[in-house]
Design an enzyme around this catalytic site. Sequence first.
Site, mmCIF file in Angstrom:
data_model
loop_
_atom_site.group_PDB
_atom_site.id
_atom_site.type_symbol
_atom_site.label_atom_id
_atom_site.label_comp_id
_atom_site.label_asym_id
_atom_site.label_seq_id
_atom_site.Cartn_x
_atom_site.Cartn_y
_atom_site.Cartn_z
ATOM 1 N N SER A 6 -3.140 -24.719 -25.697
ATOM 2 C CA SER A 6 -2.139 -24.515 -24.650
ATOM 3 C C SER A 6 -2.724 -23.723 -23.478
ATOM 4 C CB SER A 6 -0.915 -23.830 -25.265
ATOM 5 O OG SER A 6 0.177 -23.818 -24.394
ATOM 6 N N ASP A 15 4.495 -34.063 -27.748
ATOM 7 C CA ASP A 15 4.313 -32.702 -27.260
ATOM 8 C C ASP A 15 5.141 -32.509 -25.989
ATOM 9 O OD1 ASP A 15 3.366 -30.261 -26.251
ATOM 10 O OD2 ASP A 15 1.351 -30.615 -27.038
ATOM 11 N N HIS A 37 3.685 -29.566 -29.961
ATOM 12 C CA HIS A 37 2.755 -28.577 -29.441
ATOM 13 C C HIS A 37 2.231 -27.600 -30.498
ATOM 14 C CE1 HIS A 37 0.802 -27.049 -25.882
ATOM 15 N NE2 HIS A 37 1.258 -25.817 -26.067
#
Length: 378
Positions: free
Chosen positions: A148, A318, A347
């Site tokens: 991320s 995601d 995610h």
Amino acid sequence: MHRSQCSTPRTTGTTREAEAAARPAEMRGPGGYPSDAASRVPPPRPPPPLYPKPVVFLQHGLLADGSNWVSNLANNSLGFILADAGYDVWMGNSRGNTWSRKHKTLSPDQEEFWAFSYDEMAQQDLPAVINFILQKTGQEQLYYVGHSQGTLIGFIAFSSMPEIAKKIKMFFDLGPVVSAKFSVSPLVKMSLIPEFLVKEIFGKKEFLPQSSWIQWLATHFCAHVVTDELCSNIFFVLCGFNEKNLNINRVDVYTTHCPAGTSVQNMLHWHQNVKSGKLQAFDWGRRGNQAHYNQSTPPGYNVNDMTVPTALWSGGNDWLADPKDVAVLLPQVRNLVYHKEIPEWEHLDFIWGLDAPYRLQSMMPALVHYIHGEPTHT
């Protein structure tokens, strides 16, 4: 400034309550901030016969901390899996989270302490911690794994600072978020709120820090069979749904550490990213940009300038690293050696997914061995 090296204990044989309360140790960092404080994962016993061990650095995402990499049991946590495969594993903690709240002269009670975003994480903190780890281990290069926001600061640092890029043997991107223009997560919908109103609501200091009441909820509410599914749904609403792939029995552990907080300014930088769809420095406004950058607009970062060998994994479900945003990113990665989209992944599957050991984590040492010839321990 003094730095210290520290290790993260394995949790085998401990109670769930003890695991939820376990804290990664802290390393003092550069520029007054602990910033990317680093914890070191201990090797298995006896350690695998690899000397010197290849070094890998794991950098977490937005509102998270280094414990993400060791929150599951040893056979389902990337930090432990890589250590068992013979790597010297280090985990970062970004400036302003639970474990990076100290400064030589400033206090978290002061606005000045929180005057940072992912610009400073990429340009100041990441180079400092990489240099420290290499100095400590005697290595010339390391493997970088980002999840991320951890991928974002990697892309910024490795595309704009060649002297740091040459120290990265390979860049592993998990759920990369360079632009969040197409994200459907409620977290990015904050971009619909004007910046002045964000400051009115949240102030100018920290955003969603870990707190005693969250700790209480994690250990007394999320630890029960009846309510742990409700707690897990909070993660799903923000990141995408893949209920069967999350260990519900670990939700109390996850929520004890996440959210770990960041600065309001960092959230505003993400706010700008979503609105513009561009990877660029923090926008201070016309007059502020002139003062900070000697130009009226914030300078951009060019991912295409990065030449580090890169392996990238993305999720088809995601909500934060949306497949459309990933599709925009891929052509910009000049030295892309591997890419795999896992259709049903959201995610958090990259760090906590039940099937992550065989769909992702076991592939990373194999990919390193294939490309660089590094031996692995099995």
